[in-house]
Structures are given as structure tokens and as C-alpha cells.
Motif scaffolding. Structure first.
Motif, short mmCIF file in Angstrom:
data_model
loop_
_atom_site.label_atom_id
_atom_site.label_comp_id
_atom_site.label_asym_id
_atom_site.label_seq_id
_atom_site.Cartn_x
_atom_site.Cartn_y
_atom_site.Cartn_z
N VAL A 1 -3.10 0.41 9.79
CA VAL A 1 -3.82 1.41 9.01
C VAL A 1 -3.21 1.44 7.62
O VAL A 1 -1.99 1.44 7.47
CB VAL A 1 -3.68 2.82 9.64
N GLN B 1 -3.38 3.89 4.27
CA GLN B 1 -3.82 5.21 3.83
C GLN B 1 -3.38 5.41 2.38
O GLN B 1 -2.18 5.41 2.10
CB GLN B 1 -3.19 6.28 4.73
N LEU C 1 -8.44 6.23 4.19
CA LEU C 1 -7.74 5.17 4.92
C LEU C 1 -8.76 4.23 5.54
O LEU C 1 -9.95 4.54 5.66
CB LEU C 1 -6.80 5.76 5.99
N LEU C 2 -8.26 3.10 5.98
CA LEU C 2 -9.03 2.19 6.83
C LEU C 2 -8.07 1.48 7.75
O LEU C 2 -6.86 1.47 7.53
CB LEU C 2 -9.87 1.21 5.99
N TYR C 3 -8.63 0.91 8.81
CA TYR C 3 -7.78 0.08 9.68
C TYR C 3 -8.37 -1.32 9.75
O TYR C 3 -9.57 -1.52 9.50
CB TYR C 3 -7.63 0.68 11.07
#
Lengths: 110, 110
Positions: A58, A60, A82-84
Motif C-alpha cells: 500500500v 499512502q 492511497l492505493l495498493y
């Protein structure tokens, strides 16, 4: 600046660095059996070239703005976004403004 | 409110809920092979009673204040602070003020 000896249950500050951002460096916050947490610091215009990590992760954005390029997409993260991505996926990160971000990586055991 | 179908590379907002906090509920943000991310919403005075998860986890206070009790310690997290704990450790979480927090759990495979 490393933060040495962060142990389970210790309180770690991850507020925006704000005035301290221009002189800050990326730092490993902790590494446990399963997880690794880093604070990435990138000045505007700087990039991490394409790379990959074994486990899912992740990213963020804490302050500033970053662009994450992976899997044919270019996503901009502002503070509080955020992204994963899955482990093994090549990705690059570019700071659109002076930025810091938290990166949490799952550690895959062989 | 669930956020359905957050996929790798999708941008997820994790800013403070602010005015929306009183009516918000805890939500699962995503579950990947290795990681699970939730936003925990706890009104002031409410607790999650002692419980445990299999993998190591990070709890990051986004707004308000929470107290995390584990391993004989009671730690208060304000917005912008986090701690990690090992999998298998019983812990409870109490909101000292209306609060939301991000919880990232490493998923251990059997």
C-alpha cells in the motif's frame, strides 16, 4: 534519519513533515515478521524508477502529490489518498510536488 | 458503507471523515492476497473488546483519539500516529474521542 528500535506497541508519528520536508529523507519505520513500513520522501520532480517488491503493498500519500505508474495506469495520489498493488508488479513513483508517503509492504515468506 | 470493488491501482480516499464521522461506519477497504485494509469508526467511549488477528497489523489514527491496550500497555494514538502489533496478540481499542483509524492486517497463509 532512521528511527531505531520501533517495537510492537510503540507510538510512531506519521504526520506531515511540513516545514521539515525539504530536509527529510526516506526512512524505514519498522520491519516485523509480516510487514515492513517505510516513509518515502521525494522532492518535486524526483522519481523512483520502475521496481518491484515480492509482497502486496500500500502506498499512502501523506503530503504533497505523487504519481504512481503501474500496470499501464498513471494514478495521482494527493494527501490522504492511497492505493495498493500486488507483489511482483513493476511500478514507478514520481513526486509532482515535494511529497512524503507511507509504504506498507507485506513480507512474503519463501 | 462498503466500498465495493476496490482493485489494485484504484485510488482510495482515507482523509478524515470530519463532519461525516458521526454517521460513518467501519468499512473494509480492500482485501488482497497478502493484506486487508479497513477503516475503523468508533464513537467516543465505544470499544472493540479484546480480540486478535492472525497476522501482524498496523493501526493508524486518522482523526480523534483512540487507546490501544495490548501486552500490558495502554497507548493513546492521536491523528497521524500509528503502532503495530504482532499477530496473535489480544488487543482492545477504545475511542477517547469520536475517531476513525486505518487498520492494515497481514494475511498469514496456513
Amino acid at each position: 534519519m532512521a528511527i531505531p528500535h520501533v517495537r510492537p506497541g510503540d507510538v510512531v508519528d506519521v504526520l506531515p513533515l511540513a516545514a521539515g520536508l525539504p530536509v527529510a529523507r526516506s526512512v524505514a519505520l519498522f520491519k516485523s515478521d509480516d510487514l515492513e513500513l517505510m516513509r518515502l520522501v521525494l522532492p518535486a520532480g524526483k522519481s523512483l524508477p520502475p521496481h518491484q517488491v515480492a509482497g502486496d503493498f500500500v502506498i499512502q500519500c501523506v503530503e504533497g502529490a505523487i504519481e504512481v505508474a503501474a500496470q499501464g495506469r498513471h494514478q495521482v495520489l494527493q494527501a490522504g489518498q492511497l492505493l495498493y498493488l500486488p507483489g511482483g508488479v513493476a511500478h514507478s513513483v514520481t513526486a509532482l510536488q515535494d511529497a512524503s508517503a507511507l509504504v506498507t509492504v507485506a513480507l512474503r515468506k519463501p
